[in-house]
Design a protein around this motif. Structure first.
Motif, PDB file in Angstrom:
ATOM      1  N   ASN A 234      44.527  46.571  51.367  1.00 17.80           N
ATOM      2  CA  ASN A 234      45.835  47.164  51.106  1.00 17.80           C
ATOM      3  C   ASN A 234      46.200  47.208  49.626  1.00 17.80           C
ATOM      4  O   ASN A 234      47.369  47.383  49.276  1.00 17.80           O
TER       5      ASN A 234
ATOM      6  N   TYR B  93      50.211  46.547  62.005  1.00 21.68           N
ATOM      7  CA  TYR B  93      50.204  45.108  61.731  1.00 21.68           C
ATOM      8  C   TYR B  93      49.041  44.804  60.784  1.00 21.68           C
ATOM      9  O   TYR B  93      47.872  44.999  61.128  1.00 21.68           O
TER      10      TYR B  93
ATOM     11  N   MET C  20      54.219  51.276  64.722  1.00 22.75           N
ATOM     12  CA  MET C  20      54.160  50.053  63.933  1.00 22.75           C
ATOM     13  C   MET C  20      52.704  49.715  63.638  1.00 22.75           C
ATOM     14  O   MET C  20      51.814  49.927  64.472  1.00 22.75           O
TER      15      MET C  20
ATOM     16  N   LEU D 285      51.027  54.913  51.373  1.00 20.71           N
ATOM     17  CA  LEU D 285      50.825  53.533  50.943  1.00 20.71           C
ATOM     18  C   LEU D 285      50.144  53.441  49.582  1.00 20.71           C
ATOM     19  O   LEU D 285      50.103  52.360  48.984  1.00 20.71           O
TER      20      LEU D 285
ATOM     21  N   SER E 133      53.229  40.172  59.866  1.00 23.05           N
ATOM     22  CA  SER E 133      53.196  41.189  58.812  1.00 23.05           C
ATOM     23  C   SER E 133      53.102  42.561  59.458  1.00 23.05           C
ATOM     24  O   SER E 133      52.069  42.924  60.012  1.00 23.05           O
ATOM     25  N   SER E 134      54.170  43.312  59.398  1.00 27.31           N
ATOM     26  CA  SER E 134      54.206  44.604  60.074  1.00 27.31           C
ATOM     27  C   SER E 134      54.892  45.629  59.187  1.00 27.31           C
ATOM     28  O   SER E 134      55.699  45.292  58.311  1.00 27.31           O
ATOM     29  N   MET E 135      54.569  46.862  59.446  1.00 21.24           N
ATOM     30  CA  MET E 135      55.217  47.964  58.737  1.00 21.24           C
ATOM     31  C   MET E 135      55.211  49.188  59.652  1.00 21.24           C
ATOM     32  O   MET E 135      54.369  49.320  60.550  1.00 21.24           O
ATOM     33  N   TYR E 136      56.166  50.064  59.397  1.00 22.52           N
ATOM     34  CA  TYR E 136      56.268  51.282  60.196  1.00 22.52           C
ATOM     35  C   TYR E 136      55.570  52.418  59.471  1.00 22.52           C
ATOM     36  O   TYR E 136      55.832  52.683  58.283  1.00 22.52           O
TER      37      TYR E 136
ATOM     38  N   ARG F  35      58.608  44.821  65.235  1.00 18.21           N
ATOM     39  CA  ARG F  35      58.129  44.178  64.021  1.00 18.21           C
ATOM     40  C   ARG F  35      57.588  42.775  64.253  1.00 18.21           C
ATOM     41  O   ARG F  35      56.796  42.281  63.459  1.00 18.21           O
TER      42      ARG F  35
ATOM     43  N   ASP G  87      49.553  58.703  55.925  1.00 18.87           N
ATOM     44  CA  ASP G  87      50.054  57.334  55.799  1.00 18.87           C
ATOM     45  C   ASP G  87      49.319  56.589  54.694  1.00 18.87           C
ATOM     46  O   ASP G  87      49.923  55.783  53.968  1.00 18.87           O
TER      47      ASP G  87
END
Length: 681
Positions: free
Chosen positions: A484, A463, A461, A576, A451-454, A440, A572
């Motif tokens: 986003n 970014y 990961m 989101l 700023s990260s998310m799985y 992360r 994904d």
């Protein structure tokens, strides 16, 4: 009374007998000490190194010096009954017999370039006898002052080559001898290096190499070559071209080096730096950063960078000597075997000399291979173990320095060196800096604000939030639909600087768990100046370009296994809640998912046009490799290109290909990307 008046007075006191300059200067020194003429020390010199060669060629000392030179030189430097003649006319370029060289030196005189060498060779078997007058009552340890020894011992003077330089020049002169009398293609040294290179390339054993030398010597008795492998290796070693093998623990936990070895280890990096100043031309180029660089505020060379200037400002004593060297360290791993299924990793650590101008500092002959780490797998975070000898030498070069002969000024000076930064790819940055580039907090710039998310479906990961680096009034900050789904109002991230932060640790079942992205304290912090360096770790732009090029070509041409537009990525996006038009939908039978074409998807005809632009591009000679070989028209894909090919793709070719085959809303960003990358170069 001046020293010249004292010399004249002492000459008159001796009945007009003329004294040589050294004896007269010695008398002046003793007279100034209050000892008087009769209290002098008598020094008997068989041949004065600084005088006899300047005397008339008919004088007895000059003739004696020439005879001594020929007696000492011929056993060592001759080939058969001939030797290179150092007279003014031949200039060490023609082979003659001893009698003919004697005639040339008496008639023509020596070449000024070889005068010092002739003096040294002539005095090789001579010693200075010191006798004291009967009335002297001084102790044996008496000395005449700080600089008196320099008048009689030329090797102690900072003028002229030091012992190491003399040894190096001696080996060069010896290596310049022809392989055999009359040979013009090979010298002794070039033949040995060529033969040794063939041994390394073809894997000839040491015993086989020795037998080959014996066979050549038997077939060509006049060939001036060593008779064994060790003798040939010593010739190369004496020139500073050798290496030291240091064994490591199988678990990469320590080196059998320094205090862990019976004998102290030495590396050859410092000697390579010294060799830079043994050529007048190269020594002058080593000052280019201070004297030849154009200083107009533009960034053309590392000397124009803030990191260089900050180091100079903090350490003025180091920067006051323009010959002190600034280095960069580059490291990367590769598999030396062509079949990639063999588990092996080789990590070269290369030093770059930034004193040289930009068109020379990256040339192969000016790069220093300081360490070569070879093993079944990558050293990873244990790379610091293998760099201990290098860091120890860099510390010595910073704190102590090394006496170095400068051929340009004909003086010796204390050479020091500093390490400005490292250069690597992104995984290599983690190994060298200790900052984990996974997880992360992978970004070393954003650090704790990364700023990260799985991504659940892609299992990796991601970014995001790069818009915070844009200008505060940039329109993209307010664009929700293309990004986003949110607006971006945050400012720039403060660059991570200074010292290593304290680790936050938690104890869980007798185990220490660290929340810090640092996995170790880098060994580079053992360098006293490292914590003050402005830019400690840099990424190789061409590595980044290669990775970007792989992803761009793989996605545009929809190459299986390389495209980033696949079902997992679409799921994904659905997770989101963004880009709804790209969400997958159920097929008519309800058994599997289907994805709609994206704006950048191309038809087969467009792919053919895209590939034909790359295939038929005519490039200037030497600007890139044969890129057309990487374009496969039948499969509609591009593969097998190298880093420099990707560099050329991104800078020049991609813009033409996308303009011909893609819509303007897709082509324009790629054109701007190429312009952005060209700005780095």
């Amino acid at each position: 009374m001046g020293w010249r008046d004292r010399v004249q007075e002492n000459e008159r006191g001796r009945g007009g007998e003329r004294m040589d300059f050294t004896s007269a200067l010695l008398l002046v020194r003793i007279s100034n000490m209050g000892l008087g003429f009769h209290g002098c020390v008598v020094i008997m010199m068989d041949d004065d190194l600084s005088q006899w060669i300047t005397l008339p060629k008919y004088s007895t000392p000059y003739i004696k010096g020439i005879k001594d030179f020929l007696e000492n030189a011929f056993p060592k430097f001759s080939v058969g009954d001939e030797m290179l003649c150092p007279c003014k006319n031949c200039r060490n370029g023609k082979w003659h017999t001893q009698d003919l060289i004697y005639d040339h030196l008496i008639c023509h005189g020596p070449c000024p370039l070889y005068a010092n060498w002739i003096c040294e060779v002539s005095s090789k078997d001579h010693r200075i006898d010191i006798e004291r007058a009967e009335n002297m009552g001084f102790e044996d340890s008496f000395t005449f002052g700080d600089n008196l020894d320099e008048m009689f011992h030329r090797t102690n003077d900072t003028t002229g080559p030091n012992d190491d330089a003399k040894k190096f020049y001696g080996h060069l002169e010896e290596g310049k001898q022809p392989l055999y009398p009359g040979c013009k293609k090979f010298s002794r040294l070039s033949f040995i290096i060529r033969l040794y290179s063939l041994k390394c390339i073809h894997g000839i054993s040491e015993s086989g190499f020795g037998d080959l030398l014996e066979l050549i010597k038997d077939a060509f008795p006049e060939a001036h070559i060593p008779l064994s492998f060790n003798a040939a290796k010593n010739v190369i070693k004496d020139l500073g071209l050798d290496y030291q093998r240091i064994h490591a623990c199988p678990n990469n936990c320590m080196l059998f080096w320094a205090e862990n070895e019976k004998k102290n280890c030495k590396t050859c990096g410092a000697s390579r730096l010294q060799r830079m100043f043994m050529s007048k031309e190269l020594s002058e180029l080593m000052l280019w950063h201070a004297k030849g660089r154009k200083k107009d505020g533009k960034l053309r060379h590392p000397a124009d960078a803030e990191a260089w200037k900050a180091l100079d400002a903090r350490y003025p004593q180091f920067s006051s000597e323009n010959r002190n060297i600034r280095l960069g360290l580059a490291a990367d791993g590769f598999n030396p075997f062509r079949t990639m299924n063999i588990s092996h990793s080789t990590w070269p650590i290369i030093l770059v000399n930034y004193n040289l101008p930009p068109w020379l500092c990256m040339k192969q002959e000016n790069l220093i291979l300081s360490t070569l780490i070879s093993g079944p797998e990558s050293p990873k975070n244990n790379i610091d173990v293998f760099m201990q000898p290098l860091i120890a030498e860099l510390n010595e070069l910073w704190e102590v320095g090394i006496e170095t002969y400068d051929a340009l000024t004909d003086h010796t000076f204390n050479l020091r060196a500093s390490l400005l930064w490292t250069i690597s790819d992104f995984p290599g940055l983690a190994m060298l800096s200790g900052w984990s580039t996974k997880g992360r907090l992978a970004c070393p710039v954003c650090n704790y604000e990364t700023s990260s998310m799985y991504l659940k479906h892609s299992r990796k990961m991601c970014y995001m939030d790069h818009r915070r680096f844009l200008h505060p009034e940039h329109p993209w900050r307010l664009d929700k639909r293309k990004f986003n789904g949110q607006i971006e109002l945050r400012g720039f991230v403060n660059h991570f600087g200074g010292k290593k932060p304290e680790k936050k640790r938690k104890r869980q079942k007798n185990k220490i768990k660290s929340n810090s992205p640092f996995k170790k304290k880098s060994i580079f912090f053992d360098l006293p100046y490292w914590k003050h360096n402005v830019s400690r770790h840099n990424l190789d732009v061409m590595h980044i370009e290669k990775n970007v090029c792989d992803k761009v070509l793989g996605t545009l041409l929809n190459i299986a296994g390389k495209t980033k537009d696949h079902i997992a990525a679409r799921l994904d996006l659905q997770e989101l809640g963004i880009r709804k038009v790209l969400h997958p939908v159920l097929s008519s039978d309800g058994k599997h998912l289907e994805i709609r074409a994206a704006i950048f998807d191309m038809t087969n005809e467009e792919k053919d046009l895209f590939c034909s632009v790359l295939k038929n591009a005519k490039l200037p000679y030497g600007s890139a490799s044969n890129i057309s070989r990487c374009v496969h028209m039948k499969e509609r894909k591009v593969s097998g290109y190298k880093s420099h090919d990707a560099h050329f793709f991104m800078h020049y070719l991609l813009q033409f290909a996308v303009k011909k085959s893609l819509k303007p809303e897709v082509a324009v960003p790629f054109i701007r990307l190429g312009a952005f990358l060209r700005g780095f170069f």
